[in-house]
Design an enzyme around this catalytic site. Structure first.
Site, PDB file in Angstrom:
ATOM      1  N   TYR A 172       0.830  -1.208   0.000  1.00  0.00           N
ATOM      2  CA  TYR A 172       0.000   0.000   0.000  1.00  0.00           C
ATOM      3  C   TYR A 172       0.870   1.266   0.000  1.00  0.00           C
ATOM      4  CZ  TYR A 172      -3.589   3.305   1.654  1.00  0.00           C
ATOM      5  OH  TYR A 172      -4.444   4.374   1.800  1.00  0.00           O
ATOM      6  N   LYS A 176       1.093   4.159  -2.860  1.00  0.00           N
ATOM      7  CA  LYS A 176       0.716   5.541  -2.559  1.00  0.00           C
ATOM      8  C   LYS A 176       1.870   6.507  -2.794  1.00  0.00           C
ATOM      9  CE  LYS A 176      -3.609   5.134  -1.476  1.00  0.00           C
ATOM     10  NZ  LYS A 176      -4.620   5.687  -2.408  1.00  0.00           N
TER      11      LYS A 176
END
Length: 307
Positions: A172, A176
């Site tokens: 993640y 990002k």
């Protein structure tokens, strides 16, 4: 008349949480909104439930706005193309893309599977690229023909991967961080077409953040005192999205952390002028070792850094 009157917007992941708040506010400000959501589970592993997107559309219609539901998978290049076509064919154009869809598959690195890595990268990073790329394919001929585009892309990054390292979120966080950089590069490329690109890092209470283990999840689940500012309400993030989406806004190539009561710019990677180890001869490992601790091996308090 709202600030987005006449604008057509796509909002992905708009069936719940932040996406829902964005879609509702953009519609209240006059935008015609394509509410995109697969309706899947938090980890993206369950077959989609189309109800969340349709429920948001019904809220918008009940309030006098204009919207249509869409259930394309943005991690599919072809699906993203169909989503752009849906907006253009239904509402006659496309002016705003809000990339918000995401999933979580947290795991520590020694346990993370290839599938867990690939799924998160696909939805977040590829999903952002695919929709922007397909939107550009729509905007470029307009710009070439001399039609003013004046479009806005708002991408969604996170504290995880930019200024906060969260164990268990390598997939993640990597996605990002890449989205933040992608946004800056895309802004540099697309300005000539009349397209602005920015990114937001929202601090908001959603099913994603509430499920985060440790202090962050606890903070998101904490009750709010009556009458107090709810700084983690998703509705307190959406006004920045509406501002960035407006035709009159000129901001581009920026990344902002936003939550209720605070909007702060996130600086991209930068060289540190105070920490430069220099030599006027070819480097050797011994030279690096001799100078490193004194110049680069100190923390922000000026004391030796620990590994």
């Amino acid at each position: 008349m709202g600030t987005l009157e006449g604008r057509v917007a796509i909002v992905t992941g708009a069936g719940r949480g932040l996406g829902r708040a964005h879609a509702l506010l953009l519609a209240r400000e006059g935008a015609r909104v394509v509410v995109n959501d697969l309706g899947g589970s938090l980890d993206g592993s369950v077959d989609g439930d189309q109800d969340p997107a349709q429920q948001v559309v019904e809220e918008i219609l009940a309030a006098g706005g204009t919207a249509v539901a869409d259930h394309e998978d943005v991690s599919s290049f072809e699906g993203a193309g169909r989503l752009v076509a849906r907006a253009a064919e239904t509402f006659g154009g496309l002016h705003v893309v809000v990339n918000n869809a995401g999933i979580l598959r947290d795991a520590f690195l020694h346990r993370m599977t290839e599938a867990e890595w690939d799924a998160v990268i696909a939805v977040h990073l590829k999903g952002h690229f695919a929709l922007v790329r397909q939107a550009v394919a729509y905007w470029q001929p307009l710009a070439k023909a001399g039609t003013p585009v004046n479009a806005s892309v708002i991408n969604t990054t996170s504290a995880s991967g930019t200024y906060l390292a969260l164990p268990g979120q390598a997939n993640y966080g990597a996605a990002k961080a890449a989205i933040a950089s992608f946004s800056i590069v895309a802004a540099a490329e697309l300005g000539r077409l009349g397209v602005r690109v920015n990114a937001i890092s929202p601090g908001a209470r959603t099913r994603m953040t509430e499920s985060t283990p440790g202090p962050i999840g606890e903070l998101m689940r904490a009750p709010v005192a009556p009458g107090a500012l709810d700084e983690f309400s998703p509705e307190n993030v959406s006004p920045l999205v509406a501002y960035l989406a407006a035709e009159s806004t000129t901001v581009t190539g920026r990344v902002f952390a936003v939550r209720g009561g605070e909007i702060q710019e996130i600086s991209p990677w930068a060289l540190s002028p105070e920490r430069v180890l220099r030599s006027d001869v070819d480097w050797t490992p011994q030279q690096v070792a001799e100078g490193f601790e004194a110049v680069l091996g100190v923390d922000d308090l000026g004391t030796p850094a620990t590994a």
